[in-house]
Design a protein around this motif. Structure first.
Motif, PDB file in Angstrom:
ATOM      1  N   ARG A   1       0.848  -1.195   0.000  1.00 16.85           N
ATOM      2  CA  ARG A   1       0.000   0.000   0.000  1.00 16.85           C
ATOM      3  C   ARG A   1       0.887   1.249   0.000  1.00 16.85           C
ATOM      4  N   PRO A   2       0.587   2.238  -0.822  1.00 14.06           N
ATOM      5  CA  PRO A   2       1.367   3.477  -0.797  1.00 14.06           C
ATOM      6  C   PRO A   2       1.184   4.196   0.545  1.00 14.06           C
ATOM      7  N   ILE A   3       2.302   4.558   1.153  1.00 18.09           N
ATOM      8  CA  ILE A   3       2.303   5.251   2.436  1.00 18.09           C
ATOM      9  C   ILE A   3       3.067   6.558   2.259  1.00 18.09           C
TER      10      ILE A   3
ATOM     11  N   TYR B   1       9.890  -2.930   8.726  1.00 17.57           N
ATOM     12  CA  TYR B   1       8.739  -3.758   9.081  1.00 17.57           C
ATOM     13  C   TYR B   1       8.066  -4.387   7.862  1.00 17.57           C
ATOM     14  N   GLY B   2       8.620  -4.144   6.667  1.00 21.33           N
ATOM     15  CA  GLY B   2       8.115  -4.826   5.483  1.00 21.33           C
ATOM     16  C   GLY B   2       7.176  -4.022   4.608  1.00 21.33           C
ATOM     17  N   TYR B   3       7.202  -2.699   4.740  1.00 19.69           N
ATOM     18  CA  TYR B   3       6.365  -1.835   3.910  1.00 19.69           C
ATOM     19  C   TYR B   3       7.274  -1.042   2.970  1.00 19.69           C
ATOM     20  N   PRO B   4       7.476  -1.519   1.751  1.00 17.73           N
ATOM     21  CA  PRO B   4       8.448  -0.908   0.847  1.00 17.73           C
ATOM     22  C   PRO B   4       7.953   0.310   0.067  1.00 17.73           C
ATOM     23  N   ASN B   5       6.640   0.554   0.067  1.00 18.48           N
ATOM     24  CA  ASN B   5       6.077   1.601  -0.789  1.00 18.48           C
ATOM     25  C   ASN B   5       5.861   2.894   0.001  1.00 18.48           C
ATOM     26  N   VAL B   6       6.953   3.413   0.569  1.00 20.05           N
ATOM     27  CA  VAL B   6       6.915   4.623   1.393  1.00 20.05           C
ATOM     28  C   VAL B   6       7.393   5.807   0.562  1.00 20.05           C
ATOM     29  N   TRP B   7       6.696   6.923   0.701  1.00 27.09           N
ATOM     30  CA  TRP B   7       7.025   8.165   0.005  1.00 27.09           C
ATOM     31  C   TRP B   7       7.041   9.290   1.026  1.00 27.09           C
ATOM     32  N   GLU B   8       7.960  10.209   0.856  1.00 25.18           N
ATOM     33  CA  GLU B   8       8.180  11.253   1.850  1.00 25.18           C
ATOM     34  C   GLU B   8       8.005  12.642   1.243  1.00 25.18           C
TER      35      GLU B   8
END
Length: 162
Positions: free
Chosen positions: A101-103, A138-145
């Motif tokens: 999921r995009p975060i 924690y396994g969430y690769p779709n992080v955007w800042e």
């Protein structure tokens, strides 16, 4: 002074003490941090792109500041989970079943105001850094800042006062 130097030398000379707690793995953290750095460099969004992504269905706008800071004000649509509360279980509860999921994340240092509730942190300790590393770890690769420094008083930001 001499006693302090001897204590410091003893601590440096005994690396086994640094790993005495099996629930703390600093070398693994260093490895994770090094592996995340290239990914993070490609995941910085200008404000307009950040807002556009936040508006897409299924995207999570995550605010990892304290509950009090979040309650005092945040970007509209953000969900709060303080970094200090990150666990596999709490993240899964907020993010959901899809680890891809995009975060989107932001922190105090994305605001030029340096006023409550977005007091500026020391640049090397900005919350975005730890949040990004933890989410990927924690396994969430779709992080955007959020890459920009913005004004929480700008109507385009959509700031919600607590």
């Amino acid at each position: 002074m001499r006693k302090a130097l001897l204590v410091a030398a003893a601590l440096v000379a005994t690396p086994a003490l640094a790993q005495a707690n099996p629930q703390i793995d600093y070398p693994a953290f260093q490895t994770l941090t090094a592996s995340v750095a290239p990914q993070r460099a490609t995941r910085l969004l200008k404000f307009d792109a950040f807002k556009a992504e936040a508006a897409k269905p299924g995207t999570l706008l995550l605010d990892a500041r304290s509950k009090d800071a979040f309650a005092a004000g945040h970007i509209a649509g953000a969900v709060n989970l303080p970094l200090t509360d990150f666990t596999a279980e709490s993240l899964a509860a907020v993010i959901g079943a899809n680890p891809d999921r995009p975060i989107l994340i932001y922190c105090n240092n994305n605001f030029r105001n340096d006023a409550v509730p977005v007091r500026m942190k020391a640049a090397p300790l900005a919350l975005n850094i730890q949040t990004f590393i933890n989410l990927v770890g924690y396994g969430y690769p779709n992080v955007w800042e959020l890459a920009d420094v913005i004004d929480m008083g700008d109507p385009a930001v959509g700031w919600v006062k607590g």
